[in-house]
Design an enzyme around this catalytic site. Structure first.
Site, short mmCIF file in Angstrom:
data_model
loop_
_atom_site.label_atom_id
_atom_site.label_comp_id
_atom_site.label_asym_id
_atom_site.label_seq_id
_atom_site.Cartn_x
_atom_site.Cartn_y
_atom_site.Cartn_z
N ASP B 7 0.88 -1.17 0.00
CA ASP B 7 0.00 0.00 0.00
C ASP B 7 0.92 1.22 0.00
O ASP B 7 1.40 1.63 1.05
CB ASP B 7 -0.89 -0.01 1.25
CG ASP B 7 -1.86 1.16 1.26
OD1 ASP B 7 -2.22 1.66 0.18
OD2 ASP B 7 -2.25 1.57 2.37
N GLU B 68 -1.30 -1.18 -4.76
CA GLU B 68 -2.55 -0.44 -4.92
C GLU B 68 -2.42 0.55 -6.07
O GLU B 68 -1.43 1.28 -6.17
CB GLU B 68 -2.93 0.31 -3.64
CG GLU B 68 -4.28 1.01 -3.78
CD GLU B 68 -4.81 1.56 -2.48
OE1 GLU B 68 -4.95 0.79 -1.51
OE2 GLU B 68 -5.10 2.76 -2.43
N ASP B 141 -2.45 1.15 7.04
CA ASP B 141 -1.66 0.87 5.84
C ASP B 141 -1.18 -0.58 5.82
O ASP B 141 -1.10 -1.20 4.76
CB ASP B 141 -0.45 1.81 5.78
CG ASP B 141 -0.84 3.23 6.13
OD1 ASP B 141 -1.04 4.03 5.22
OD2 ASP B 141 -0.97 3.52 7.33
#
Lengths: 179, 179
Positions: B7, B68, B141
């Site tokens: 992420d 992501e 996260d």
């Protein structure tokens, strides 16, 4: 000082190397673009840019690297790729311990042409004149990279002196720590 | 298969490693965040992320990396740093020849919770259940990185089969070239 200017982009990443110092004529050492095909996965394109920038630094051994500062409000269709390419440029330079400066497009226009809102043609004409070229290198990304390098030589010199002066006033009378 | 989910973020880059395959229980191997201080120059922060991700890959040897997908329309105050960090993640994985997939936040929510508009709490609860954890790893996260890795195991398996089938139909009857 020798400066590598980088105009980050995923399809065309402009690179330009300029030799010179404040108050003396500047010289173009090399200019070009690193191109990557839009048909490739983005990760491969970024690796191509990484390798290309590494090769430029390896060949020209700049004293500093100037990268265009990218803003979220710029051209939104390509902004993510531009941001990713700029991240690669920063890492490639920082890994080698090279001083890095970010200059905004307005700062570049102001430094090169005296007008922060100058158009592309005005900036291009000044790049040709400052570097005593016979014509403006193409594509625009290459010319922009030269403008960044010129900006850095002119601003960087002044900024370095300011930074040194500020650091001097902050320096404690006796060393507080060795790191 | 072992998947490293990333992420991307400049202040906190979430990382999570998951082992598993479609139709079988998934296992969390490791989870964490790579932190960088906002007081450092951005180039140094990106190098710290690069080194951190390299160390995670070195330690856990994933078969694939799931990152992501970042959009220009997301949270604009941090979007440029996030885009730059994602570029670093892609380069670190591509340099090692690892398969890379990008998943959007909606795809992750849909894969993990069955609802592309699920909220953080719903996704977090499903991550805990899917990986049979006692509590959700923090910060968010880190949990998001695990959700990405889960998504990749589940979507990646199907996508690989589709890609293989498509490649098979495109394959010429005799080799046209050796590259």
């Amino acid at each position: 000082m020798r400066v590598l200017g980088i105009d980050p982009g995923l399809t065309r990443c402009g690179v330009g190397v300029v030799d010179g110092s404040v108050g003396r004529p500047l010289t173009m050492v090399d200019v070009g673009v690193i191109r990557t095909s839009a048909s490739l996965p983005i990760a491969e394109r970024l690796v191509t840019i990484e390798r290309g920038l590494d090769a430029w630094i390896e060949e020209h051994r700049p004293d500093a690297v100037a990268v265009e500062r990218v803003f979220a409000r710029s051209d939104s269709s390509t902004i993510m790729g531009t941001a990713q390419a700029s991240g690669i440029a920063l890492v490639v330079a920082a890994r080698r311990g090279l001083p890095i400066a970010l200059h905004t497009p307005s700062e570049v226009k102001a430094a090169v042409s005296g007008n922060g809102r100058a158009d592309k043609a005005q900036v291009g004409a000044m790049v040709v004149r400052i570097l005593r070229l016979t014509e403006l290198p193409k594509p625009a990304d290459a010319a922009d990279a030269l403008a960044l390098a010129i900006t850095h030589v002119w601003r960087g010199g002044a900024q370095s002196r300011i930074d040194a002066a500020v650091a001097a006033t902050r320096r404690p009378p006796t060393p507080m720590r060795t790191r």
